[in-house]
Design an enzyme around this catalytic site. Structure first.
Site, PDB file in Angstrom:
ATOM      1  N   HIS A 271       0.831  -1.208   0.000  1.00 52.05           N
ATOM      2  CA  HIS A 271       0.000   0.000   0.000  1.00 52.05           C
ATOM      3  C   HIS A 271       0.866   1.259   0.000  1.00 52.05           C
ATOM      4  CE1 HIS A 271      -3.079  -2.799   1.167  1.00 52.05           C
ATOM      5  NE2 HIS A 271      -2.669  -2.900   2.405  1.00 52.05           N
ATOM      6  N   ASP A 322      -4.912  -9.088  -0.175  1.00 46.71           N
ATOM      7  CA  ASP A 322      -4.999  -8.424   1.127  1.00 46.71           C
ATOM      8  C   ASP A 322      -6.194  -8.846   1.983  1.00 46.71           C
ATOM      9  OD1 ASP A 322      -4.796  -6.701   3.236  1.00 46.71           O
ATOM     10  OD2 ASP A 322      -4.754  -4.855   2.088  1.00 46.71           O
TER      11      ASP A 322
HETATM   12  C1  NGQ Z   1      -4.246  -5.264   8.548  1.00 48.29           C
HETATM   13  N1  NGQ Z   1      -5.092  -4.129   6.598  1.00 48.29           N
HETATM   14  O1  NGQ Z   1      -3.213  -5.383   9.191  1.00 48.29           O
HETATM   15  O2  NGQ Z   1      -5.030  -6.205   8.387  1.00 48.29           O
HETATM   16  C2  NGQ Z   1      -4.525  -3.938   7.902  1.00 48.29           C
HETATM   17  C3  NGQ Z   1      -5.478  -3.154   8.762  1.00 48.29           C
HETATM   18  C4  NGQ Z   1      -3.977  -1.737  10.173  1.00 48.29           C
HETATM   19  C5  NGQ Z   1      -4.896  -3.200   5.656  1.00 48.29           C
HETATM   20  N2  NGQ Z   1      -4.083  -2.241   5.911  1.00 48.29           N
HETATM   21  C6  NGQ Z   1      -4.959  -2.859  10.108  1.00 48.29           C
HETATM   22  N3  NGQ Z   1      -5.511  -3.269   4.507  1.00 48.29           N
HETATM   23  O3  NGQ Z   1      -3.413  -1.331   9.164  1.00 48.29           O
HETATM   24  O4  NGQ Z   1      -3.750  -1.262  11.276  1.00 48.29           O
HETATM   25 ZN    ZN Z   2      -2.346  -5.727   4.770  1.00 45.50          ZN
END
Ligand code: NGQ
Ligand code: ZN
Length: 456
Positions: A271, A322
């Site tokens: 990202h 993801d």
């Molecule tokens: C995650 N997911 O770690 O699953 C993350 C969300 C975060 C994405 N960034 C949680 N799409 O970034 O704190």
């Molecule tokens: Zn992620």
């Protein structure tokens, strides 16, 4: 020397190589799952269109089971951060049995979609209340077992997660199960190394700069493992985290990372959404992979990656599913292009030179960057490489009268019905004629687990 009796030989109508399609290509596969010289006399025809399997460079397997459960308007202004609360509540019900059942189902779906390799960015390490399991690697083993059942190649990326924000705040109750000390984390990596095989590799992941203080990052990057393994990090997905990084560390996330680490081709910046021009060039020149997850980034309202500038600077990219709101390399690559079209009101953005095909450009880029992010040497079907390949359905009307100039564009822009007919990983056919060899059992077990979770 390979035992020639153990070599199976195949003939491809057209075989995709980084330079383009090759007609009447021969492939030999040895019992160890490697490509070798084929035996020309007894080659089995594979099909009209053969491609290397696509690596999926970013997965949080457990999130597959909540796909579609966060699409209803909430009390607050819905955002990435409110989605995250829903996701955390869901995660709290996932133990090793649930993780294994969900991941195996997910990996079967990935194979059927054309992914033959997955990088699992794994942070549900401990019990829901934060207490470690008696065997520390219990949850990691559930993922390894799921990958083995499905027959997908795995790069397991245990995640280091220490703090709840840039200010170093403690983990919340729900985040506690993600947490490690640096020593505990390095021990976990050492333990998991013992499970490595041809189909399982271990790499390193830092959850994000939010979750990993500078000193901890330094210690992990100084470890032996970090010298040779892929290193993944969530980097600049949300404007909010860019602002917090600026406020606490005096620099934007990508800027800060390059100032404090030797970012090179071992790295995958997941990202890398919010970039200045200088940051875009910096990533491109470093040889790191930009890990793009367009369907999740659209679903979570993240923003758009500066694709054209990055490609013009020679940047490396790959795709991940993801949160698994969609499991389709076709859809990831299509949305990567469509996001740019919608934003610029122009067409054919990923193709940078007259006559180039968008489908070929993106498929080629994602094969290469995905293999690099997975710690695999090459993303192409040639001697010595893994025999990870997909066979397209040449019976599909959609591919009728398509030639080498148009087949990947038709696949990418119009391939909504599954066009992946057969999938080989290593030397095994995991999918034959659209059917995975163990899909009924794996789906039945998944249904039981999801029904139980729905009661949460
Ligand atoms: C995650 N997911 O770690 O699953 C993350 C969300 C975060 C994405 N960034 C949680 N799409 O970034 O704190
Ligand atoms: Zn992620």
């Amino acid at each position: 020397m390979s035992d020639s009796a153990a070599i199976r030989s195949f003939k491809a109508g057209q075989l995709w190589q980084p330079g383009g399609w090759h007609a009447d290509a021969m492939l030999g596969v040895d019992a160890g799952g490697r490509l070798v010289e084929p035996a020309v006399t007894s080659a089995e025809p594979l099909g009209a269109w053969i491609l290397p399997g696509m690596p999926n460079l970013h997965s949080h397997a457990f999130q597959r089971a909540m796909a579609g459960l966060a699409e209803r308007k909430g009390r607050v202004d819905d955002s990435f951060w409110s989605w995250r609360e829903t996701m955390y509540a869901f995660a709290a019900a996932i133990g090793p049995d649930e993780l294994k059942a969900i991941a195996a189902q997910l990996y079967v779906e990935m194979l059927k979609a054309g992914y033959t390799q997955v990088c699992e960015f794994h942070y549900l390490h401990h019990q829901p209340d934060g207490t470690p399991y008696a065997q520390l690697e219990t949850m990691s083993l559930a993922l390894i077992e799921a990958a083995r059942e499905a027959g997908i190649a795995l790069t397991l990326l245990p995640v280091l997660y220490i703090s709840g924000g840039f200010d170093g705040r403690a983990l919340t109750a729900r985040q506690r199960r993600f947490g490690h000390t640096v020593d505990g984390y390095l021990r976990l990596l050492e333990t998991l190394r013992r499970h490595e095989s041809d189909d399982v590799r271990v790499g390193i992941a830092l959850h994000s700069l939010r979750a990993v203080p500078e000193q901890a990052m330094r210690e992990v990057l100084a470890s032996d493992m970090a010298k040779t393994r892929p290193i993944h990090i969530h980097i600049a997905e949300q404007i909010g985290e860019v602002q917090d990084c600026l406020a606490t560390r005096g620099a934007r996330p990508v800027e800060w990372l390059f100032d404090h680490a030797d970012v090179d081709s071992r790295w995958c910046l997941v990202h890398a959404t919010h970039l200045t021009e200088a940051e875009t060039l910096q990533i491109a020149r470093s040889g790191a992979v930009a890990g793009l997850c367009p369907t999740t980034e659209a679903n979570l309202g993240d923003g758009l990656f500066p694709l054209a500038a990055y490609q013009d600077a020679g940047g490396t990219l790959g795709i991940g599913s993801d949160s698994h709101i969609s499991i389709s390399p076709v859809e990831e690559l299509r949305w990567l292009e469509y996001g740019q079209r919608l934003q610029t009101r122009h067409r054919n953005i990923a193709a940078r030179h007259e006559g180039d095909s968008v489908g070929e450009t993106l498929w080629r880029a994602a094969l290469r960057g995905g293999a690099q992010a997975a710690g695999l040497p090459v993303g192409e079907l040639r001697g010595g490489a893994r025999a990870d390949l997909i066979v397209l359905d040449d019976n599909s009307p959609l591919l009728a009268a398509r030639d080498t100039c148009s087949v990947l564009d038709s696949l990418l822009f119009a391939g909504n019905t599954p066009l992946v007919r057969d999938v080989m990983v290593g030397s095994h056919w995991q999918v034959r004629d659209f059917h995975h060899h163990d899909e009924e059992r794996i789906a039945a077990r998944y249904r039981v687990v999801v029904a139980r979770l729905a009661g949460v």
